[in-house]
Motif scaffolding. Structure first.
Motif, PDB file in Angstrom:
ATOM      1  N   ASP A  86     -18.323   0.352  20.719  1.00 15.28           N
ATOM      2  CA  ASP A  86     -19.423  -0.499  19.763  1.00 15.28           C
ATOM      3  C   ASP A  86     -18.747  -1.865  19.371  1.00 15.28           C
ATOM      4  O   ASP A  86     -19.646  -2.689  19.598  1.00 15.28           O
ATOM      5  N   ALA A  87     -17.403  -1.935  18.930  1.00 18.97           N
ATOM      6  CA  ALA A  87     -17.081  -3.231  18.883  1.00 18.97           C
ATOM      7  C   ALA A  87     -16.987  -4.137  20.075  1.00 18.97           C
ATOM      8  O   ALA A  87     -17.269  -5.310  19.848  1.00 18.97           O
ATOM      9  N   VAL A  88     -16.573  -3.652  21.112  1.00 18.59           N
ATOM     10  CA  VAL A  88     -16.587  -4.511  22.298  1.00 18.59           C
ATOM     11  C   VAL A  88     -18.034  -5.050  22.838  1.00 18.59           C
ATOM     12  O   VAL A  88     -17.944  -6.139  23.260  1.00 18.59           O
ATOM     13  N   LEU A  93     -21.723  -9.658  23.156  1.00 20.30           N
ATOM     14  CA  LEU A  93     -22.959 -10.090  22.707  1.00 20.30           C
ATOM     15  C   LEU A  93     -22.932 -11.078  21.559  1.00 20.30           C
ATOM     16  O   LEU A  93     -24.000 -11.752  21.372  1.00 20.30           O
ATOM     17  N   GLY A  94     -21.620 -11.390  21.058  1.00 19.95           N
ATOM     18  CA  GLY A  94     -21.756 -12.049  19.933  1.00 19.95           C
ATOM     19  C   GLY A  94     -22.309 -11.764  18.703  1.00 19.95           C
ATOM     20  O   GLY A  94     -22.622 -12.676  18.028  1.00 19.95           O
ATOM     21  N   LEU A  95     -22.391 -10.611  18.541  1.00 19.51           N
ATOM     22  CA  LEU A  95     -22.753 -10.045  17.199  1.00 19.51           C
ATOM     23  C   LEU A  95     -21.734  -9.630  16.247  1.00 19.51           C
ATOM     24  O   LEU A  95     -20.634  -9.251  16.594  1.00 19.51           O
ATOM     25  N   SER A  96     -22.143  -9.587  15.041  1.00 16.20           N
ATOM     26  CA  SER A  96     -20.848  -9.414  14.093  1.00 16.20           C
ATOM     27  C   SER A  96     -20.979  -7.639  14.101  1.00 16.20           C
ATOM     28  O   SER A  96     -21.971  -6.883  14.296  1.00 16.20           O
ATOM     29  N   THR A  97     -19.781  -7.351  13.535  1.00 10.03           N
ATOM     30  CA  THR A  97     -19.694  -5.899  13.316  1.00 10.03           C
ATOM     31  C   THR A  97     -20.296  -5.375  12.087  1.00 10.03           C
ATOM     32  O   THR A  97     -19.942  -6.111  10.977  1.00 10.03           O
ATOM     33  N   PRO A  98     -21.036  -4.355  12.011  1.00 10.29           N
ATOM     34  CA  PRO A  98     -21.393  -3.640  10.941  1.00 10.29           C
ATOM     35  C   PRO A  98     -20.487  -3.507   9.831  1.00 10.29           C
ATOM     36  O   PRO A  98     -19.248  -3.001  10.055  1.00 10.29           O
TER      37      PRO A  98
END
Length: 98
Positions: A86-88, A93-98
């Motif tokens: 999930d983190a990778v 995709l350049g998304l922040s981790t929740p």
């Protein structure tokens, strides 16, 4: 007259003509090969190879192959980085981790 009809009907019953002797038989590409070439071509922005690989299999098969390749790549990269998939995926995709 009947001879012409017999020859015509005979051609309908036979399968595709055999390739000439010495001719190379073109092998079919599988969906994973098509996906690998397609993704690599997309990464290199090679439109000719993108179109070639996309023509090897149906759009549905190509979509499945690309999805499977993405999953395997994320898992491999996660193992290499010692992070969760999930983190990778979010990082790629350049998304922040929740």
């Amino acid at each position: 007259m009947f001879d012409k009809i017999r020859r015509y009907a005979g051609r309908l019953r036979t399968s595709a003509p055999a390739p000439p002797k010495g001719a190379r038989v073109k092998r079919a590409h599988n969906l994973f090969e098509a996906a690998a070439v397609y993704v690599a071509a997309r990464a290199e922005d090679d439109q000719d190879r993108i179109e070639e690989a996309a023509a090897w299999v149906s759009p549905e098969a190509l979509s499945f192959g690309v999805s499977e390749l993405a999953c395997r790549a994320v898992v491999a990269l996660a193992r290499e980085r010692d992070e969760s998939p999930d983190a990778v995926a979010r990082d790629l995709l350049g998304l922040s981790t929740p």
